[in-house]
Design an enzyme around this catalytic site. Structure first.
Site, PDB file in Angstrom:
ATOM      1  N   HIS A 369       0.801  -1.230   0.000  1.00 42.55           N
ATOM      2  CA  HIS A 369       0.000   0.000   0.000  1.00 42.55           C
ATOM      3  C   HIS A 369       0.832   1.276   0.000  1.00 42.55           C
ATOM      4  O   HIS A 369       0.271   2.358   0.222  1.00 42.55           O
ATOM      5  CB  HIS A 369      -0.920   0.052   1.223  1.00 42.55           C
ATOM      6  CG  HIS A 369      -1.987  -0.988   1.242  1.00 42.55           C
ATOM      7  ND1 HIS A 369      -3.257  -0.776   0.751  1.00 42.55           N
ATOM      8  CD2 HIS A 369      -1.982  -2.253   1.699  1.00 42.55           C
ATOM      9  CE1 HIS A 369      -3.987  -1.865   0.927  1.00 42.55           C
ATOM     10  NE2 HIS A 369      -3.227  -2.784   1.494  1.00 42.55           N
ATOM     11  N   LYS A 561      -8.584  14.184   4.727  1.00 44.56           N
ATOM     12  CA  LYS A 561      -7.729  12.996   4.714  1.00 44.56           C
ATOM     13  C   LYS A 561      -6.680  13.207   5.787  1.00 44.56           C
ATOM     14  O   LYS A 561      -6.617  14.289   6.382  1.00 44.56           O
ATOM     15  CB  LYS A 561      -7.052  12.845   3.348  1.00 44.56           C
ATOM     16  CG  LYS A 561      -6.380  14.150   2.846  1.00 44.56           C
ATOM     17  CD  LYS A 561      -5.733  14.001   1.487  1.00 44.56           C
ATOM     18  CE  LYS A 561      -6.713  14.050   0.347  1.00 44.56           C
ATOM     19  NZ  LYS A 561      -6.775  12.813  -0.409  1.00 44.56           N
ATOM     20  N   ARG A 562      -5.855  12.182   6.078  1.00 43.25           N
ATOM     21  CA  ARG A 562      -4.787  12.400   7.041  1.00 43.25           C
ATOM     22  C   ARG A 562      -3.928  13.589   6.605  1.00 43.25           C
ATOM     23  O   ARG A 562      -3.783  13.862   5.411  1.00 43.25           O
ATOM     24  CB  ARG A 562      -3.901  11.142   7.147  1.00 43.25           C
ATOM     25  CG  ARG A 562      -4.553  10.014   7.895  1.00 43.25           C
ATOM     26  CD  ARG A 562      -4.867  10.371   9.334  1.00 43.25           C
ATOM     27  NE  ARG A 562      -3.672  10.347  10.141  1.00 43.25           N
ATOM     28  CZ  ARG A 562      -3.404   9.444  11.087  1.00 43.25           C
ATOM     29  NH1 ARG A 562      -4.280   8.478  11.351  1.00 43.25           N
ATOM     30  NH2 ARG A 562      -2.302   9.504  11.786  1.00 43.25           N
ATOM     31  N   LYS A 567       0.630  14.739   0.907  1.00 47.84           N
ATOM     32  CA  LYS A 567      -0.729  15.011   0.441  1.00 47.84           C
ATOM     33  C   LYS A 567      -0.933  16.510   0.150  1.00 47.84           C
ATOM     34  O   LYS A 567      -1.926  16.919  -0.406  1.00 47.84           O
ATOM     35  CB  LYS A 567      -1.750  14.528   1.458  1.00 47.84           C
ATOM     36  CG  LYS A 567      -1.712  13.008   1.670  1.00 47.84           C
ATOM     37  CD  LYS A 567      -2.722  12.563   2.703  1.00 47.84           C
ATOM     38  CE  LYS A 567      -2.600  11.103   3.109  1.00 47.84           C
ATOM     39  NZ  LYS A 567      -3.266  10.164   2.177  1.00 47.84           N
ATOM     40  N   THR A 669      -8.635   6.754  -1.576  1.00 49.43           N
ATOM     41  CA  THR A 669      -9.988   6.218  -1.696  1.00 49.43           C
ATOM     42  C   THR A 669     -11.013   7.314  -1.408  1.00 49.43           C
ATOM     43  O   THR A 669     -12.168   7.207  -1.826  1.00 49.43           O
ATOM     44  CB  THR A 669     -10.204   5.038  -0.715  1.00 49.43           C
ATOM     45  OG1 THR A 669      -9.636   5.398   0.554  1.00 49.43           O
ATOM     46  CG2 THR A 669      -9.548   3.778  -1.213  1.00 49.43           C
ATOM     47  N   LYS A 673     -14.941   8.333  -2.894  1.00 44.45           N
ATOM     48  CA  LYS A 673     -16.118   8.611  -2.063  1.00 44.45           C
ATOM     49  C   LYS A 673     -16.741   9.961  -2.440  1.00 44.45           C
ATOM     50  O   LYS A 673     -17.962  10.106  -2.485  1.00 44.45           O
ATOM     51  CB  LYS A 673     -15.739   8.591  -0.574  1.00 44.45           C
ATOM     52  CG  LYS A 673     -15.277   7.219  -0.109  1.00 44.45           C
ATOM     53  CD  LYS A 673     -14.537   7.251   1.229  1.00 44.45           C
ATOM     54  CE  LYS A 673     -13.730   5.965   1.419  1.00 44.45           C
ATOM     55  NZ  LYS A 673     -12.762   6.038   2.527  1.00 44.45           N
TER      56      LYS A 673
HETATM   57  N1  CR6 Z   1      -2.178   5.500   3.932  1.00 44.76           N
HETATM   58  C1  CR6 Z   1      -2.113   4.634   0.971  1.00 44.76           C
HETATM   59  O1  CR6 Z   1      -1.298   5.710   1.291  1.00 44.76           O
HETATM   60  C2  CR6 Z   1      -4.257   3.910  -0.089  1.00 44.76           C
HETATM   61  C3  CR6 Z   1      -4.536   3.119   1.181  1.00 44.76           C
HETATM   62  C4  CR6 Z   1      -5.339   1.866   0.889  1.00 44.76           C
HETATM   63  C5  CR6 Z   1      -2.403   3.769   2.195  1.00 44.76           C
HETATM   64  C6  CR6 Z   1      -3.375   5.111   0.251  1.00 44.76           C
HETATM   65  O2  CR6 Z   1      -3.044   5.775  -0.933  1.00 44.76           O
HETATM   66  O3  CR6 Z   1      -5.476   4.332  -0.664  1.00 44.76           O
HETATM   67  O4  CR6 Z   1      -3.314   2.716   1.829  1.00 44.76           O
HETATM   68  N2  CR6 Z   1      -1.164   3.162   2.613  1.00 44.76           N
HETATM   69  O5  CR6 Z   1      -4.751   1.110  -0.125  1.00 44.76           O
HETATM   70  C7  CR6 Z   1      -0.866   2.640   3.833  1.00 44.76           C
HETATM   71  O6  CR6 Z   1      -1.617   2.673   4.780  1.00 44.76           O
HETATM   72  C8  CR6 Z   1       0.460   2.000   4.012  1.00 44.76           C
HETATM   73  C9  CR6 Z   1      -2.943   4.614   3.360  1.00 44.76           C
HETATM   74  O7  CR6 Z   1      -4.060   4.489   3.739  1.00 44.76           O
END
Ligand code: CR6
Length: 829
Positions: A369, A561-562, A567, A669, A673
C-alpha cells in the site's frame, strides 16, 4: 401441532422483520437487556435496544451462513489486517437487512427518532485511515458477493485518538469506544489461543528418536476471540470479523501468587493485557516499536491457530490447507504469518520443510500500500531475535533457500543478492518485511495501475525480474452502501427514481443509465437541491461544533484525509493565501464565493503535520474575520475526521482536493467517495486519480501538475525550490505573507519550519506545482458560475464512478488472486 404453536412457527417474532415484530423486540430488549422502561430510557439505552434488535436478526443469518459454509467446507478468504475502520454499524446493518424504513417508523411509534439514535453510536476507530477503511469496505463486499471470508485483526481497547482543536492546535484525546459496551460483538471466552514471546529455541529427541527443534517462550499471552457479524447487502450471507483481545493466562497469576510474588503476578497480567490496548496512530508508520511487533505477531499467531483448528476439525489433516484458505496480507503488518505458519506446520504439526513451504507459499497473498521508503517496515534483527528467537531461525532458513534461488537465476550478481535478501545488512541488521511478504506469497499486488507499475520498477524491481508472473494490480474500491446509500439517502433515492430501479446499489456499472439524463433540467434541479440540502446539514454541524457556519450558497472546496506533507495540504493553503492577497488588492475581482473546508488527523509525533493544522486555523482566523473578503472567501476545519464525520462531508462537497505529489499516493480512496456523491475533483495524475479521470471523462476532472515521470526527472536533475520562489512573484508573496507573521499575531517564528522547508528543500515539490494548481483553480472558479454546466459534470461523475465500487475490486481479487467462487446462502430451508 397445536394452533398456538402453529401460529408461533408462522410468526417468528423473535427475529421477524415486520413492523410489529421489530417494535416488540425493541421493547423486549430495552426491558430484558438494558433493564429499562421507555419513560426513563436514555438515548444510549434506546440505541442499545435497537442495536440488539438488529443484531438478533443478523445472528440468525450469520449462523445459517456458518453452518452452510461448514457443511460445504467452502474455500475461505482470510483477510489479515492490523486495522479495520468499519464506521457506525447500525444504519449500515439496517440497510443490508432491508429494514431502514420500517425501523424508522418503529422508532417514531416509540416516541424516538432514528437520527438521534444513530448519533449516539460510537464508531470503532480501529484504524488510521485509508488502509483500515479499505479493509472494512472489502468485508462489506465479500459478504455482498457471497464469498466466504473471515476478517482477522486486533480488538484495540483504544482506537485512533479523538481529535479536538484547542487554540488552533490538534490535541489528542483517548478513544474510549467501549465505554458504553458494544452490542455488535460476541465475546468467545472459550475460543482462546496461547501466544508466546521471548525465551529460546532448543533441540530435542521426539518419541520416534527424531531430533527436532522447538521453541521455549518465556512469556505466554492468550488471545480471546471477539466476533462481529458482517452482513451482505440484500443477501442472507453474513461473514465474520474476528478480533483478538490479549489476556494473561489464568495460571500465571496463581503460580506467582503461590510463591508470594504478588507484584510479579500483577505485572505479568498487565504486560499481557497491554498488547491489544492501543492502536499505533501512524498512517504510513515510521518508527519500529517493540510493542507494535508484538501486536503483529500476536494477532497473526491467533489467526493462524484458528485456521488450523478449523481445518483439522473439517478435514482431519493440514495437507490441503492452501486449498481451503486464501490468506490476504493487508500490507506487511501481518507478514509474520509466513514465518509463523512455517513454525506451526514444521515444529508443531511435524510437517517436512518442503511440504510446509509449498503450503505456505500457496496460501499467502500480499498487497502493498505504499512506496514511501520511510513507511516500508523493517525490524532490527536484535529485537526480532529477542522476541521471536525461533522465528528468526526459520526466517534465516527461508532466506538461505531463497538467496540460492536468486544466485542460480542471476549468475554472478552478489549485489542483487544483497539487495533482495530478507536481511538488510547496510545499516545495522534489519529484517525487511516487504521482502518476506514477497518471498512467501503467491501473488503480490499494488492498489492502483500507476502504483502497481511503479512497484515493479522501484521497490520491488528485483522481485519482478525474478517472478514477473506473481505481480498484479487490483485498483482499490469503496462500498456504495455506506458511502452513497447510508451517507446520502436523498441522492440514492434520486438516482433510483431516475433510473427506475435500485439495482445500481449492487451493480454500480448501471449508474451509467444516469448519463442519458445529465442534461435534463428537471434532474439537474433536483440534483442541486440534494447537494444544497447536504451543504446546509454540514453547515449546521460545523456551526454547532466549531462556532463557524459556512454559507451553503458558496462553493464547498474540501480536502479531508490524514494530514501529511506528501498530500500537500500546504499547497492548498498557499493558494488560499494567494487568493486572499489577490482579493485585497483587487476588491472588485470577479470571483466565485468559496469555503475551503479541511479535515484530518495528524500523527501525534509528526511535527510538520501538526503545524499545518495550526496554519489552517491561523489563516482561517484572519481571513474569516476580514470583512473586506468575507463575501468571497472563508476557511473551515472539521475536527475529528472519522468515518461518521466523513459521511457528513462527502455528500456536501462541490470540489474534492486530491493534490498529492504524483507517485506518492498509492491509490487514495477519498477521491472515490467524493466523486460518488457528485463531487468534482481537482487533482494530480497520482494513484487512482488517473483511472478516475479516465472513467469520468477528462472534461469532468480538473487536472494539474507534474506526472510521476516528470517528478522523477526533475529530482534527478536536481530540484531547486529557491529558484522557483525567487522567480515567481505571486508564489513568493504568498510564502512571504505566511512568514511575515500576519497569521500569527506578528510571530515570525511559528510557521518558519513550513516556509523555510518549502523554500530550501520542498521534498514534495509544492512550489513546482503551485502555478499549474492556481490556474486550474481559476478554471474551477469560472465553471462553478454556470450551474447547469457544473451540475452536468457532477451527474456525470456519479454516473461513471461504477468501476470504483469495492464489489468490482473484490470480484477481481476473487478471480485473479484467490480463485474463489461465491457460496450463496438461502434464508428459507
Ligand atoms: N495511507 C495509501 O497511502 C491507499 C490506502 C489503501 C495507504 C493510500 O493511498 O489508498 O493505503 N497506505 O490502499 C498505507 O496505509 C500503508 C494509506 O491508507
Amino acid at each position: 401441532m397445536s394452533q398456538a404453536a402453529k401460529q408461533d412457527a408462522n410468526e417468528p417474532t423473535r427475529t421477524g422483520l415486520s413492523r410489529g415484530a421489530l417494535k416488540r423486540a425493541v421493547l423486549d430488549n430495552l426491558f430484558y437487556v438494558m433493564g429499562r422502561f421507555p419513560e426513563v430510557a436514555s438515548a444510549s439505552d434506546r440505541y442499545s435496544a435497537v442495536a440488539y434488535t438488529v443484531r438478533d436478526r443478523l445472528l440468525e443469518r450469520w449462523i445459517r451462513t456458518a453452518r452452510y459454509y461448514k457443511e460445504r467446507n467452502s474455500r475461505t478468504v482470510c483477510y489479515l489486517s492490523a486495522e479495520y475502520l468499519p464506521g457506525p454499524h447500525l444504519l449500515n446493518n439496517m440497510l443490508n437487512l432491508g429494514i431502514t424504513r420500517t425501523a424508522g417508523e418503529v422508532a417514531r411509534e416509540l416516541g424516538a427518532d432514528l437520527a438521534e439514535i444513530r448519533e449516539t453510536e460510537e464508531e470503532p476507530g480501529l484504524g488510521n485511515g485509508g488502509l483500515g477503511r479499505l479493509a472494512a469496505c472489502y468485508m462489506d463486499s465479500l459478504a455482498t458477493l457471497q464469498i466466504p471470508a473471515i476478517g482477522y485483526g486486533i480488538r484495540y481497547e483504544f482506537g485512533i485518538f479523538d481529535q479536538v482543536i484547542v487554540d488552533g492546535w490538534q490535541v489528542e484525546k483517548g478513544d474510549t469506544w467501549l465505554r458504553n459496551g458494544n452490542p455488535w460483538e460476541i465475546p468467545r471466552p472459550k475460543l482462546t489461543f496461547p501466544v508466546g514471546f521471548g525465551g529460546r529455541a532448543e533441540h530435542y529427541t521426539d518419541k520416534h528418536g527424531v531430533i527436532r527443534r522447538r521453541w521455549l517462550p518465556d512469556l505466554m499471552v492468550n488471545g480471546v476471540a471477539y466476533d462481529t457479524p458482517i452482513m451482505g447487502y440484500g443477501v442472507t450471507n453474513g461473514n465474520l470479523l474476528r478480533l483478538w483481545k490479549s489476556e494473561a493466562p489464568e495460571s500465571f497469576n496463581f503460580q506467582a501468587f503461590n510463591v508470594g510474588d504478588y507484584y510479579g503476578a500483577v505485572h505479568a497480567k498487565i504486560e499481557a493485557e497491554t498488547l491489544s490496548k492501543v492502536l499505533y496512530p501512524n498512517d504510513e508508520p515510521v518508527a519500529g516499536k517493540e510493542l507494535r511487533l508484538k501486536q503483529q505477531y500476536f494477532f497473526v499467531s491467533c489467526s493462524l491457530q484458528d485456521m488450523i483448528r478449523l481445518q483439522l476439525r473439517n478435514a482431519g489433516t493440514l495437507d490441503r490447507f492452501h486449498e481451503k484458505y486464501a490468506i490476504q496480507l493487508n500490507d506487511t503488518h501481518p507478514a509474520l504469518a509466513i514465518v509463523e505458519l512455517m513454525r506451526l506446520l514444521v515444529d508443531e504439526h511435524f510437517m517436512s520443510w518442503e511440504q510446509a513451504w509449498e503450503i505456505t507459499r500457496n496460501s499467502c497473498h500480499f498487497t502493498n500500500h505504499t512506496l514511501l521508503p520511510e513507511a516500508l517496515e523493517t525490524w532490527p534483527v536484535a529485537l526480532f531475535e529477542r522476541l521471536l528467537p525461533r522465528h528468526l531461525e526459520i526466517l534465516y532458513e527461508i532466506n538461505r533457500r531463497f538467496l540460492d534461488e536468486v544466485r542460480v537465476h542471476f549468475l554472478n550478481d552478489e549485489e542483487r543478492v544483497a539487495r533482495m535478501s530478507l536481511i538488510d545488512e547496510s545499516d545495522g541488521r534489519k529484517v525487511r518485511m516487504a521482502h518476506l511478504a514477497a518471498v512467501g506469497s503467491r501473488a503480490i499486488n499494488g492498489v492502483a495501475e500507476l502504483h502497481s507499475s511503479l512497484l515493479k520498477t522501484t521497490i520491488m524491481r528485483d522481485f519482478h525480474d525474478l517472478w514477473p508472473e506473481r505481480f498484479h494490480n487490483v485498483t482499490n474500491g469503496v462500498t456504495p452502501r455506506r458511502f452513497m446509500v447510508v451517507s446520502n439517502p436523498p441522492l440514492a433515492d434520486l438516482i433510483s427514481d431516475t433510473c427506475g430501479h435500485a439495482d445500481w446499489i449492487r451493480d454500480m456499472r448501471r449508474l451509467r443509465e444516469l448519463e442519458a439524463h445529465a442534461d435534463d433540467a428537471g434532474l439537474q434541479g433536483r440534483w442541486r437541491e440534494v447537494k444544497t440540502a447536504a451543504k446546509g446539514a454540514l453547515s449546521d454541524w460545523l456551526g454547532q461544533h466549531t462556532g463557524f457556519r459556512p454559507d451553503p450558497e458558496t462553493l464547498f472546496d474540501v480536502q479531508a484525509k490524514r494530514i501529511h506533507e506528501y498530500k500537500r495540504q500546504h499547497l492548498n493553503l498557499l493558494h488560499i493565501v494567494w487568493l486572499y492577497e489577490h482579493l485585497k488588492q483587487n476588491p472588485n475581482a470577479e470571483l466565485t464565493p468559496r469555503t475551503f473546508i479541511f479535515g484530518g488527523k495528524a500523527a501525534p509525533g509528526y511535527f510538520m503535520a501538526k503545524l499545518i493544522i495550526r496554519l489552517i486555523h491561523a489563516i482561517g482566523e484572519v481571513i474569516n474575520s476580514d470583512p473586506q473578503v468575507n463575501g468571497f472567501l472563508r476557511v473551515a476545519f472539521m475536527p475529528d475526521f472519522n468515518v461518521k464525520n466523513g459521511q457528513r462531508l462527502y455528500p456536501a462537497a462541490d470540489l474534492s482536493e486530491q493534490i498529492s505529489l504524483a507517485g506518492k499516493e498509492a491509490s487514495g480512496t477519498g477521491n472515490m467517495k467524493f466523486a460518488m456523491n457528485g463531487t468534482l475533483t481537482i487533482g494530480t495524475l497520482d494513484g487512482a486519480n488517473i483511472e478516475l479521470r479516465d472513467e469520468v471523462g477528462h472534461d469532468n476532472f480538473y487536472l494539474f501538475g507534474m506526472t510521476a515521470e516528470e517528478v522523477q526527472q526533475r529530482q534527478a536533475e536536481g530540484y531547486r525550490p529557491w529558484e522557483l520562489y525567487h522567480g515567481d512573484a505571486q508564489l513568493r508573496s504568498a510564502v512571504d505573507l505566511i512568514a511575515s507573521g500576519l497569521f500569527s499575531h506578528g510571530d515570525t517564528e511559528l510557521f518558519r519550519p513550513i516556509t523555510e522547508n518549502l523554500i530550501h528543500s520542498d521534498p514534495f515539490m509544492v512550489l513546482a506545482d503551485f502555478h499549474a494548481y492556481q490556474e486550474r483553480q481559476q478554471e474551477v472558479d469560472r465553471a462553478y458560475r454556470d450551474p447547469n454546466h457544473w451540475t452536468r459534470m457532477s451527474i456525470l461523475n456519479t454516473a461513471r464512478i461504477g468501476k470504483f465500487s469495492s464489489d468490482r475490486a473484490i470480484a477481481e481479487y476473487a478471480k485473479k488472486i484467490w480463485q474463489i467462487e461465491p457460496a450463496p446462502v438461502e434464508l428459507a430451508d
